[in-house]
Design a protein around this motif. Structure first.
Motif, PDB file in Angstrom:
ATOM      1  N   LEU A  47       0.832  -1.203   0.000  1.00 49.45           N
ATOM      2  CA  LEU A  47       0.000   0.000   0.000  1.00 49.45           C
ATOM      3  C   LEU A  47       0.872   1.260   0.000  1.00 49.45           C
ATOM      4  CD1 LEU A  47      -2.980  -0.097  -0.141  1.00 49.45           C
ATOM      5  CD2 LEU A  47      -3.127   0.244   2.323  1.00 49.45           C
ATOM      6  N   PHE A  48       1.942   1.199   0.775  1.00 56.17           N
ATOM      7  CA  PHE A  48       2.848   2.346   0.843  1.00 56.17           C
ATOM      8  C   PHE A  48       3.401   2.645  -0.549  1.00 56.17           C
ATOM      9  CE2 PHE A  48       6.822   4.536   1.398  1.00 56.17           C
ATOM     10  CZ  PHE A  48       6.620   5.395   2.470  1.00 56.17           C
ATOM     11  N   ASN A  49       3.890   1.604  -1.241  1.00 56.33           N
ATOM     12  CA  ASN A  49       4.479   1.823  -2.569  1.00 56.33           C
ATOM     13  C   ASN A  49       3.459   2.411  -3.536  1.00 56.33           C
ATOM     14  OD1 ASN A  49       6.670   0.661  -1.433  1.00 56.33           O
ATOM     15  ND2 ASN A  49       6.763  -1.146  -2.747  1.00 56.33           N
ATOM     16  N   LEU A  50       2.214   1.919  -3.465  1.00 55.48           N
ATOM     17  CA  LEU A  50       1.208   2.394  -4.420  1.00 55.48           C
ATOM     18  C   LEU A  50       0.783   3.829  -4.103  1.00 55.48           C
ATOM     19  CD1 LEU A  50      -1.076  -0.763  -4.897  1.00 55.48           C
ATOM     20  CD2 LEU A  50       0.824   0.026  -6.309  1.00 55.48           C
ATOM     21  N   VAL A  51       0.553   4.113  -2.809  1.00 56.86           N
ATOM     22  CA  VAL A  51       0.109   5.469  -2.455  1.00 56.86           C
ATOM     23  C   VAL A  51       1.245   6.466  -2.698  1.00 56.86           C
ATOM     24  CG1 VAL A  51      -0.775   6.949  -0.609  1.00 56.86           C
ATOM     25  CG2 VAL A  51      -1.565   4.579  -0.790  1.00 56.86           C
ATOM     26  N   GLU A  52       2.460   6.047  -2.356  1.00 56.52           N
ATOM     27  CA  GLU A  52       3.599   6.944  -2.599  1.00 56.52           C
ATOM     28  C   GLU A  52       3.722   7.262  -4.091  1.00 56.52           C
ATOM     29  OE1 GLU A  52       7.581   5.453  -2.329  1.00 56.52           O
ATOM     30  OE2 GLU A  52       8.317   7.274  -1.359  1.00 56.52           O
ATOM     31  N   ASN A  53       3.538   6.223  -4.943  1.00 56.75           N
ATOM     32  CA  ASN A  53       3.576   6.473  -6.392  1.00 56.75           C
ATOM     33  C   ASN A  53       2.477   7.441  -6.798  1.00 56.75           C
ATOM     34  OD1 ASN A  53       5.751   4.882  -6.862  1.00 56.75           O
ATOM     35  ND2 ASN A  53       4.627   3.150  -7.736  1.00 56.75           N
ATOM     36  N   GLY A  54       1.274   7.209  -6.229  1.00 57.21           N
ATOM     37  CA  GLY A  54       0.142   8.090  -6.551  1.00 57.21           C
ATOM     38  C   GLY A  54       0.507   9.540  -6.270  1.00 57.21           C
ATOM     39  N   LEU A  55       1.213   9.764  -5.161  1.00 57.41           N
ATOM     40  CA  LEU A  55       1.609  11.135  -4.814  1.00 57.41           C
ATOM     41  C   LEU A  55       2.730  11.620  -5.725  1.00 57.41           C
ATOM     42  CD1 LEU A  55       1.669  10.699  -0.911  1.00 57.41           C
ATOM     43  CD2 LEU A  55      -0.070  11.903  -2.237  1.00 57.41           C
ATOM     44  N   LYS A  56       3.708  10.709  -5.960  1.00 55.02           N
ATOM     45  CA  LYS A  56       4.882  11.098  -6.748  1.00 55.02           C
ATOM     46  C   LYS A  56       4.512  11.464  -8.179  1.00 55.02           C
ATOM     47  CE  LYS A  56       7.749   7.597  -6.493  1.00 55.02           C
ATOM     48  NZ  LYS A  56       8.889   6.674  -6.375  1.00 55.02           N
ATOM     49  N   TYR A  57       3.574  10.675  -8.736  1.00 53.85           N
ATOM     50  CA  TYR A  57       3.277  10.869 -10.165  1.00 53.85           C
ATOM     51  C   TYR A  57       2.028  11.706 -10.383  1.00 53.85           C
ATOM     52  CZ  TYR A  57       6.980   7.490 -10.459  1.00 53.85           C
ATOM     53  OH  TYR A  57       8.185   6.883 -10.315  1.00 53.85           O
ATOM     54  N   VAL A  74      -5.489  11.344  -3.873  1.00 46.96           N
ATOM     55  CA  VAL A  74      -5.181   9.924  -4.054  1.00 46.96           C
ATOM     56  C   VAL A  74      -6.182   9.179  -3.190  1.00 46.96           C
ATOM     57  CG1 VAL A  74      -3.512   8.094  -3.606  1.00 46.96           C
ATOM     58  CG2 VAL A  74      -2.732  10.261  -4.563  1.00 46.96           C
ATOM     59  N   LYS A  75      -6.937   8.267  -3.839  1.00 45.84           N
ATOM     60  CA  LYS A  75      -8.008   7.613  -3.087  1.00 45.84           C
ATOM     61  C   LYS A  75      -7.722   6.110  -2.935  1.00 45.84           C
ATOM     62  CE  LYS A  75     -12.910   6.802  -3.383  1.00 45.84           C
ATOM     63  NZ  LYS A  75     -14.126   7.096  -4.096  1.00 45.84           N
ATOM     64  N   VAL A  76      -7.842   5.628  -1.697  1.00 49.74           N
ATOM     65  CA  VAL A  76      -7.652   4.191  -1.441  1.00 49.74           C
ATOM     66  C   VAL A  76      -9.008   3.604  -1.065  1.00 49.74           C
ATOM     67  CG1 VAL A  76      -6.407   2.459  -0.096  1.00 49.74           C
ATOM     68  CG2 VAL A  76      -5.360   4.692  -0.528  1.00 49.74           C
ATOM     69  N   ALA A  77      -9.424   2.539  -1.769  1.00 50.10           N
ATOM     70  CA  ALA A  77     -10.721   1.925  -1.458  1.00 50.10           C
ATOM     71  C   ALA A  77     -10.578   0.416  -1.372  1.00 50.10           C
ATOM     72  CB  ALA A  77     -11.732   2.297  -2.541  1.00 50.10           C
ATOM     73  N   GLY A  78     -11.429  -0.224  -0.596  1.00 53.48           N
ATOM     74  CA  GLY A  78     -11.386  -1.690  -0.471  1.00 53.48           C
ATOM     75  C   GLY A  78     -12.789  -2.253  -0.672  1.00 53.48           C
ATOM     76  N   ARG A  79     -12.883  -3.402  -1.334  1.00 57.63           N
ATOM     77  CA  ARG A  79     -14.188  -3.976  -1.672  1.00 57.63           C
ATOM     78  C   ARG A  79     -14.094  -5.496  -1.560  1.00 57.63           C
ATOM     79  NH1 ARG A  79     -16.219  -6.088  -6.400  1.00 57.63           N
ATOM     80  NH2 ARG A  79     -14.176  -5.955  -7.383  1.00 57.63           N
ATOM     81  N   LEU A  80     -15.095  -6.083  -0.906  1.00 59.20           N
ATOM     82  CA  LEU A  80     -15.072  -7.545  -0.741  1.00 59.20           C
ATOM     83  C   LEU A  80     -15.715  -8.217  -1.950  1.00 59.20           C
ATOM     84  CD1 LEU A  80     -14.612 -10.044   1.119  1.00 59.20           C
ATOM     85  CD2 LEU A  80     -16.947  -9.721   1.927  1.00 59.20           C
ATOM     86  N   ASP A  81     -15.077  -9.250  -2.473  1.00 57.29           N
ATOM     87  CA  ASP A  81     -15.688 -10.009  -3.564  1.00 57.29           C
ATOM     88  C   ASP A  81     -15.571 -11.507  -3.243  1.00 57.29           C
ATOM     89  OD1 ASP A  81     -16.574 -11.162  -5.873  1.00 57.29           O
ATOM     90  OD2 ASP A  81     -15.574  -9.712  -7.198  1.00 57.29           O
ATOM     91  N   ASP A 133      -5.240   7.702  -8.573  1.00 60.79           N
ATOM     92  CA  ASP A 133      -4.736   9.084  -8.551  1.00 60.79           C
ATOM     93  C   ASP A 133      -5.194   9.807  -9.808  1.00 60.79           C
ATOM     94  OD1 ASP A 133      -2.737   8.965 -10.767  1.00 60.79           O
ATOM     95  OD2 ASP A 133      -1.739   7.508  -9.459  1.00 60.79           O
ATOM     96  N   GLY A 134      -5.089  11.114  -9.786  1.00 55.44           N
ATOM     97  CA  GLY A 134      -5.448  11.906 -10.973  1.00 55.44           C
ATOM     98  C   GLY A 134      -4.167  12.438 -11.584  1.00 55.44           C
ATOM     99  N   GLY A 135      -3.132  11.622 -11.592  1.00 54.81           N
ATOM    100  CA  GLY A 135      -1.803  12.080 -12.010  1.00 54.81           C
ATOM    101  C   GLY A 135      -1.513  11.959 -13.488  1.00 54.81           C
ATOM    102  N   VAL A 136      -0.227  11.759 -13.796  1.00 55.30           N
ATOM    103  CA  VAL A 136       0.232  11.841 -15.193  1.00 55.30           C
ATOM    104  C   VAL A 136      -0.206  10.653 -16.054  1.00 55.30           C
ATOM    105  CG1 VAL A 136       2.228  13.282 -14.697  1.00 55.30           C
ATOM    106  CG2 VAL A 136       2.421  10.784 -14.515  1.00 55.30           C
ATOM    107  N   GLY A 137      -0.536   9.529 -15.389  1.00 62.66           N
ATOM    108  CA  GLY A 137      -0.980   8.353 -16.149  1.00 62.66           C
ATOM    109  C   GLY A 137       0.171   7.578 -16.771  1.00 62.66           C
ATOM    110  N   ILE A 138      -0.170   6.389 -17.298  1.00 63.33           N
ATOM    111  CA  ILE A 138       0.850   5.488 -17.867  1.00 63.33           C
ATOM    112  C   ILE A 138       0.358   5.031 -19.242  1.00 63.33           C
ATOM    113  CG2 ILE A 138       2.076   3.298 -17.485  1.00 63.33           C
ATOM    114  CD1 ILE A 138       0.983   3.687 -14.483  1.00 63.33           C
TER     115      ILE A 138
END
Ligand code: ADP
Length: 512
Positions: A411-421, A428-435, A445-450
């Protein structure tokens, strides 16, 4: 008494490689069976001579006299000599009557009348394999038998040819499969003679590919450790042995040897299979990794003290600095920070691979709690860029089957990337959903995209797109590969949906 002879042209099976001992063995069985059947069809004496075994098998429903037996042996010998020329060694054939040796057979019936004989030779290509000889008192029956054999022989030879083709195909398929494997494979008999050895084994063990290895003792392969391991297995009554052998030479070469006892469908032990594999690269990798881990640790300590001193200098606690000096020290500090991050990621990766290999620390972890912690840790970076970290995770979600530290790392790596990029001022929004039986977590994130073409590659090690809007925030291309390794190890998946200029959503699933 004069014998009437009825000689039938022999059964000739072409196309068969008569050097195939296994197949010849099968064929001999067939002939023995055929002789048995003929014995039941005719009340006469039936005998076969099989050259390559130099055996005479007499089956009879009559009582034979010593003369009879000698007569049959003489007849078969002369027939065999006629069929095989000088190739058959008939000096002392072993003679069996109804399965018993001649000594155990009680001779009587001294005055039996001789009947009519039918003989037919069996050929493999041009090589005579044997003669089936039938002597019977019933002429009528023998004529019918002769006719039967004449008709039967075409079927018989084409049947054997079909069988042979099948056998050869299977054998070739099996051999090409084994020959093509990277692993060295050797089959040997219980007496430790080689039956089959593939090229990989010869390459690994240094045996010549030009040598005909079949039938030679395993010890001739000049790899004493193989016989040593095998003898250890035999002495210990083991079915399987796995060992590592170190080959002598300038460079270390390690071979992993796995040995298995082979049994047939009746659980009879038929030989050994040895699989040999070069495990040197793994060993080197492990050493390299250990060296890297040690080096990283060694470098971290002096770096920490350099960084501490830099801090003191920058805070001007030791003495004043002019603007240029301050700028230079800031650049050094930036680089040292980058270096420390790289080292800590390298150590993470090494630790991760070791622990994945050696232990399974899967515990139960609450996504909501871990997400809170990550948001707190990254709050300073978020504030720097004026980005909000929004959490939308129900506390009612079941716990994830994943170690807490690892979930935090993903989670840290993903959220940090969301902020960095992302550019400043966003979310940056983190959500969890049970399936059903897993939880899907998303980090958006609403960042630069890939770009789409790169979306798979960024999960590989050291893959970077240089798309950070903030030069200093650029990492080392390890964060996502670490995340992927953790998620996959936990039995989940990780992927990204992204559009250039609009932002990215990273998804990962973890079983509950
Ligand atoms: P890094 O340390 O470079 O961030 P990562 O493995 O975390 O390494 O990411 C690999 C590359 O994927 C990054 O260099 C970046 O180009 C791209 N990337 C990762 N996350 C994002 C994101 N949220 N938005 C845009 N690009 C991203």
């Amino acid at each position: 008494m004069v014998l009437e002879k009825l000689s039938v042209e022999g059964i000739r099976v072409a196309e068969i490689n008569s050097e195939e001992p296994d197949f010849l063995g099968l064929l001999t069985e067939c002939f023995v069976q055929a002789r048995e059947s003929l014995l039941h069809m005719s009340s006469g004496t039936v005998a076969t001579l099989l050259y390559f075994e130099n055996k005479i098998q007499i089956g009879t429903r009559q009582r034979l006299s010593r003369d009879d037996v000698e007569f049959i042996i003489a007849r078969l010998n002369s027939l065999a000599a006629a069929f095989s020329g000088s190739r058959a060694d008939l000096s002392e054939p072993a003679v069996h009557i109804n399965g018993d040796s001649t000594e155990d057979y009680v001779y009587d019936n001294e005055n039996r009348n001789r009947g009519q004989e039918v003989t037919f030779p069996l050929y493999l290509q041009e090589r005579p394999l044997g003669v089936i000889y039938i002597e019977s008192l019933d002429m009528e029956r023998n004529l019918r038998l002769g006719k039967f054999i004449r008709e039967f022989k075409t079927d018989f030879s084409s049947g054997i040819t079909t069988l042979w083709n099948y056998y050869r195909r299977q054998k070739e398929q099996f051999q090409s499969l084994i020959s093509a494997t990277i692993e060295g494979v050797i089959f040997c008999t219980m007496a430790l003679d080689i039956q089959f050895v593939n090229r990989s084994a010869l390459r690994l063990l240094g045996g010549s590919v030009r040598t005909q290895w079949t039938g030679r003792p395993l010890s001739e392969l000049n790899s004493p450790f193989l016989t040593e391991f095998l003898e250890e297995g035999i002495a210990g009554g083991l079915n399987q042995i796995s060992r590592v052998a170190e080959l002598p030479g300038n460079r270390v070469k390690l071979l992993g040897v796995h040995i298995e006892l082979l049994k047939d469908s009746n659980f009879q032990e038929i030989g050994w299979m040895l699989v040999v594999r070069d495990i040197t690269p793994n060993w080197h990798n492990e050493r390299l990794q250990n060296a890297l881990t040690t080096a990283s640790h060694e470098i971290t300590t002096p770096l920490s003290s350099i960084s501490g001193v830099l801090d003191l200098l920058l805070k001007q606690e030791i003495g004043g600095l002019n603007d240029k000096q301050k700028r230079c020290l800031e650049i050094i500090q930036d680089d040292i920070d980058r270096l420390r991050r790289l080292l800590s990621e390298t150590l993470d990766l090494a630790r991760l691979q070791q622990s994945i290999r050696f232990e399974d620390r899967r515990k139960e972890t609450s996504l909501a709690l871990v997400a809170d912690k990550v948001a707190n840790l990254l709050e300073p970076l978020a504030q720097d860029k004026n980005i909000e970290i929004e959490l939308e995770i129900s506390k009612a979600l079941p716990n994830l089957k994943l170690d807490r530290d690892r979930l935090q790392q993903v989670l840290f790596n993903l959220v940090e990337n969301g902020l960095k990029y992302s550019r400043p001022n966003g979310k940056v929004k983190v959500a969890g959903r049970l399936d059903v039986d897993y939880v899907e977590t998303t980090v958006a994130d609403g960042g630069v995209g890939i770009p789409e073409a790169k979306q798979k590659r960024i999960f590989e090690r050291f893959q970077q797109l240089q798309n950070s809007p903030d030069h200093h925030a650029q990492g080392h291309g390890l964060g996502l590969s670490i995340a992927r390794e953790i998620v996959q190890d936990a039995g989940g998946k990780i992927w990204v949906e992204s559009e250039v200029g609009k932002g990215s959503v990273f998804h990962f699933t973890i079983p509950v």
